[in-house]
Design a protein around this motif. Structure first.
Motif, PDB file in Angstrom:
ATOM      1  N   ALA A  83       0.827  -1.207   0.000  1.00 40.59           N
ATOM      2  CA  ALA A  83       0.000   0.000   0.000  1.00 40.59           C
ATOM      3  C   ALA A  83       0.865   1.261   0.000  1.00 40.59           C
ATOM      4  N   MET A  84       1.955   1.239   0.735  1.00 36.44           N
ATOM      5  CA  MET A  84       2.850   2.399   0.764  1.00 36.44           C
ATOM      6  C   MET A  84       3.508   2.599  -0.595  1.00 36.44           C
ATOM      7  N   LYS A  85       3.875   1.500  -1.234  1.00 34.29           N
ATOM      8  CA  LYS A  85       4.498   1.586  -2.551  1.00 34.29           C
ATOM      9  C   LYS A  85       3.509   2.143  -3.573  1.00 34.29           C
ATOM     10  N   GLU A  86       2.263   1.652  -3.554  1.00 35.66           N
ATOM     11  CA  GLU A  86       1.234   2.151  -4.469  1.00 35.66           C
ATOM     12  C   GLU A  86       0.920   3.620  -4.188  1.00 35.66           C
ATOM     13  N   GLU A  87       0.885   3.989  -2.913  1.00 33.89           N
ATOM     14  CA  GLU A  87       0.610   5.377  -2.540  1.00 33.89           C
ATOM     15  C   GLU A  87       1.724   6.293  -3.021  1.00 33.89           C
TER      16      GLU A  87
ATOM     17  N   ALA B 211       3.174  10.516  -6.822  1.00 42.26           N
ATOM     18  CA  ALA B 211       4.151  11.080  -7.745  1.00 42.26           C
ATOM     19  C   ALA B 211       3.503  11.410  -9.083  1.00 42.26           C
ATOM     20  N   GLN B 212       2.448  10.703  -9.460  1.00 43.63           N
ATOM     21  CA  GLN B 212       1.781  10.922 -10.726  1.00 43.63           C
ATOM     22  C   GLN B 212       0.570  11.838 -10.598  1.00 43.63           C
ATOM     23  N   ALA B 213       0.081  12.094  -9.385  1.00 40.32           N
ATOM     24  CA  ALA B 213      -1.129  12.886  -9.186  1.00 40.32           C
ATOM     25  C   ALA B 213      -0.841  14.368  -9.432  1.00 40.32           C
ATOM     26  N   PRO B 214      -1.782  15.089 -10.039  1.00 44.46           N
ATOM     27  CA  PRO B 214      -1.600  16.522 -10.228  1.00 44.46           C
ATOM     28  C   PRO B 214      -1.678  17.246  -8.879  1.00 44.46           C
TER      29      PRO B 214
END
Length: 92
Positions: free
Chosen positions: A46-50, A55-58
């Motif tokens: 979950a931490m890796k996905e977060e 990093a990709q979120a505007p």
């Protein structure tokens, strides 16, 4: 000196462990160790996905974080609990 363990040494170690902890407690200890490993693995995932999604979120629009649920084992709803994500309280 300690580099090679043969079958007699491993059997002796297992016998000592069984004598120290008792045969009744060993399955419970193994079960709790497995449950802890699953929780740790799911949290790391979950931490890796977060980290990847942040990093990709505007950064222009602030959205409240979605609430996640931690489960001890897949399909285990008796020990699941909601987790509140930490929020950034600093003002810019």
């Amino acid at each position: 000196m300690f580099g090679r363990l043969g079958a007699p040494e491993i059997i002796l170690i297992l016998v000592v462990i069984i004598l120290l902890f008792g045969a009744k407690k060993l399955p419970d200890m193994a079960r709790s160790l497995g449950k802890s490993a699953r929780i740790l693995k799911s949290e790391a995932k979950a931490m890796k996905e977060e980290g990847n999604s942040s990093a990709q979120a505007p950064t222009s629009g602030e959205q409240p974080p979605a609430q996640r649920t931690i489960q001890a084992a897949p399909g285990d709803v008796t020990s699941s609990r909601p987790v509140n994500e930490p929020t950034d309280t600093t003002q810019r």
